[in-house]
Write a protein that holds these residues in place. Structure first.
Motif, short mmCIF file in Angstrom:
data_model
loop_
_atom_site.label_atom_id
_atom_site.label_comp_id
_atom_site.label_asym_id
_atom_site.label_seq_id
_atom_site.Cartn_x
_atom_site.Cartn_y
_atom_site.Cartn_z
N ARG A 228 0.82 -1.22 0.00
CA ARG A 228 0.00 0.00 0.00
C ARG A 228 0.85 1.27 0.00
O ARG A 228 0.58 2.22 -0.72
CB ARG A 228 -0.93 0.02 1.21
N THR A 229 1.90 1.29 0.82
CA THR A 229 2.69 2.51 0.96
C THR A 229 3.92 2.53 0.07
O THR A 229 4.52 3.59 -0.14
CB THR A 229 3.14 2.69 2.42
N GLY A 230 4.32 1.37 -0.43
CA GLY A 230 5.52 1.28 -1.25
C GLY A 230 6.81 1.37 -0.46
O GLY A 230 7.89 1.48 -1.03
N GLU A 231 6.73 1.31 0.87
CA GLU A 231 7.93 1.39 1.70
C GLU A 231 8.77 0.13 1.54
O GLU A 231 8.26 -0.98 1.43
CB GLU A 231 7.55 1.61 3.16
N GLN A 232 10.10 0.33 1.56
CA GLN A 232 11.03 -0.76 1.32
C GLN A 232 12.18 -0.71 2.31
O GLN A 232 12.56 0.36 2.80
CB GLN A 232 11.60 -0.66 -0.10
N ALA A 233 12.74 -1.89 2.59
CA ALA A 233 13.93 -1.99 3.44
C ALA A 233 14.70 -3.22 3.02
O ALA A 233 14.14 -4.18 2.48
CB ALA A 233 13.56 -2.05 4.91
N ILE A 234 16.00 -3.21 3.30
CA ILE A 234 16.84 -4.35 2.96
C ILE A 234 17.76 -4.68 4.13
O ILE A 234 18.25 -3.79 4.83
CB ILE A 234 17.68 -4.07 1.69
N ASP A 235 17.94 -5.98 4.38
CA ASP A 235 18.93 -6.49 5.32
C ASP A 235 20.07 -7.09 4.52
O ASP A 235 19.83 -7.92 3.63
CB ASP A 235 18.35 -7.57 6.23
N VAL A 236 21.30 -6.72 4.85
CA VAL A 236 22.48 -7.35 4.28
C VAL A 236 23.14 -8.16 5.39
O VAL A 236 23.50 -7.60 6.44
CB VAL A 236 23.46 -6.30 3.71
N ASN A 237 23.28 -9.46 5.19
CA ASN A 237 23.69 -10.37 6.25
C ASN A 237 25.00 -11.09 5.92
O ASN A 237 25.28 -11.36 4.75
CB ASN A 237 22.61 -11.43 6.50
N PHE A 238 25.73 -11.41 6.97
CA PHE A 238 26.91 -12.25 6.81
C PHE A 238 27.09 -13.08 8.07
O PHE A 238 27.01 -12.55 9.19
CB PHE A 238 28.17 -11.41 6.57
N LYS A 239 27.33 -14.40 7.90
CA LYS A 239 27.53 -15.29 9.04
C LYS A 239 28.76 -16.15 8.81
O LYS A 239 29.12 -16.46 7.66
CB LYS A 239 26.31 -16.20 9.25
N ALA A 240 29.40 -16.54 9.91
CA ALA A 240 30.55 -17.43 9.88
C ALA A 240 30.31 -18.57 10.86
O ALA A 240 29.77 -18.36 11.96
CB ALA A 240 31.83 -16.67 10.24
N TYR A 241 30.72 -19.79 10.46
CA TYR A 241 30.53 -20.99 11.27
C TYR A 241 31.89 -21.63 11.55
O TYR A 241 32.75 -21.67 10.68
CB TYR A 241 29.66 -22.01 10.54
N ARG A 242 32.05 -22.15 12.75
CA ARG A 242 33.29 -22.83 13.13
C ARG A 242 32.94 -24.16 13.81
O ARG A 242 32.22 -24.20 14.79
CB ARG A 242 34.08 -21.95 14.11
N GLU A 243 33.45 -25.24 13.24
CA GLU A 243 33.25 -26.57 13.80
C GLU A 243 34.21 -26.80 14.96
O GLU A 243 35.41 -26.54 14.85
CB GLU A 243 33.48 -27.64 12.74
N LEU A 244 33.68 -27.28 16.09
CA LEU A 244 34.47 -27.62 17.25
C LEU A 244 34.15 -29.05 17.68
O LEU A 244 33.24 -29.68 17.15
CB LEU A 244 34.19 -26.63 18.40
#
Length: 343
Positions: A228-244
């Motif tokens: 209805r309003t045309g409002e927009q947003a974006i998330d830019v994500n980054f993740k790191a995993y470490r096996e123990l």
């Protein structure tokens, strides 16, 4: 800083629109803590293990009636091609609150023979029943307004979310339309609360294990648009995993920015500000259990409060059959990858 109150109000409305001023579960950073099902119904049962997630979010501990949200979700694979899920939630923001629940059915079409060369399309449909409440009992009776009745107003309504997901090897993409049915809650006027609350979410991620095998990285994004309003947003994500030896430790950072802003008066100068969130997350997987802590910081010259937003997520994974030997490798978007340790 001297700020014109009118412009300040516009900034606050813009800042909180994507987080609070919506129907159903607010789009916070819950999904960033291994819970993509909260956003995308097609992810119900997308993995070959069942997932139970409990999350609690609190904003501004030193403020009364600060926004807070609690969710409890479960999704599971049923047979070869079906998935089921359920969500209950409690969301409160000042004098307004909403409680509700969703049930989900997802259908998965796999084009590959196994998860090793995964190629799968999923379709999901969620049906939700939500009750919204507006507590007017604590409004100032001397500030007369014919619209205010001085009671607790409530309204219940039904709505539907639908989505599609695609997973190919280490790549995933999801598209979801939320609140498909036009509904009037009858708590506010039509100007303040239109019957069109449709929101479209599109997200994608790529899981990249390293040659060494102990580390893996996952960039991704989430885009949201209100019809209805045309409002927009974006998330830019980054993740790191470490096996123990005991399991897995992971962390990441999410940056949210709105495309729409609001003007405010700083002295004699008119400035523009857009919503900006920085959200680090830290999590650990131990056996079948998952724990994650998320902190969100809002940047900008005009803010309601300097404090951040805290969130804790607890999870439990119900593993079954042949996938137990792959249990060390659990991506945040819900799919599985073979264990690099060869168990």
């Amino acid at each position: 800083m001297k700020i014109n109150k009118t412009y300040l109000s516009l900034v606050l409305i813009c800042s909180f629109f994507f987080a609070q001023a919506q129907d159903g579960i607010p789009t916070y950073s819950d999904y960033f803590s291994d819970n993509m099902y909260l956003l995308h119904p097609a992810m119900a049962g997308a993995a070959n293990y069942n997932k139970l997630r409990l999350s609690a979010r609190q904003q501004w501990f030193d403020q009364d009636e600060a926004p807070n949200l609690q969710t409890l979700s479960f999704n599971a694979r049923v047979g070869e091609r079906s998935g089921l899920g359920a969500i209950i939630f409690n969301d409160k923001n000042g004098y307004h609150s909403q409680v509700g629940g969703y049930i989900t059915y997802a259908h998965h079409i796999r084009f590959s023979r196994s998860n090793v060369d995964l190629n799968q399309v999923s379709f999901g449909l969620s049906a939700g029943l939500i009750q919204s409440r507006l507590d007017e009992t604590r409004f100032d009776p001397n500030d007369f307004d014919p619209v205010i009745a001085g009671i607790i107003q409530s309204s219940s309504y039904f709505n539907i979310d639908a989505g599609v997901s695609y997973n190919f090897l280490n790549f995933s993409a999801h598209l979801t339309a939320k609140n498909l049915i036009f509904q009037n809650r009858n708590l506010f006027t039509q100007d303040l609360e239109p019957n069109n609350q449709r929101t479209y979410l599109f997200s994608s991620a790529y899981y990249a294990p390293t040659a060494y095998g102990k580390w893996a990285f996952e960039p991704g994004f989430l885009f949201q648009w209100k019809e209805r309003t045309g409002e927009q947003a974006i998330d830019v994500n980054f993740k790191a995993y470490r096996e123990l030896e005991f399991g897995r430790v992971w962390g990441g950072l999410s940056y949210r920015r709105s495309f729409d802003g609001a003007e405010y008066l700083d002295g004699n100068e008119i400035k523009n500000q857009k919503l900006q969130y920085f959200t680090p997350v830290l999590g650990v997987n131990f056996n079948k259990f998952m724990f994650a802590y998320t902190y969100t910081y809002q940047s900008g010259s005009v803010r309601f409060e300097n404090g951040g937003f805290h969130q804790i997520t607890l999870g439990y994974n119900f593993l079954e059959g042949k996938i137990v030997r792959w249990s060390q490798d659990m991506r945040y978007n819900g799919m599985l990858r073979p264990n690099t340790k060869g168990r």
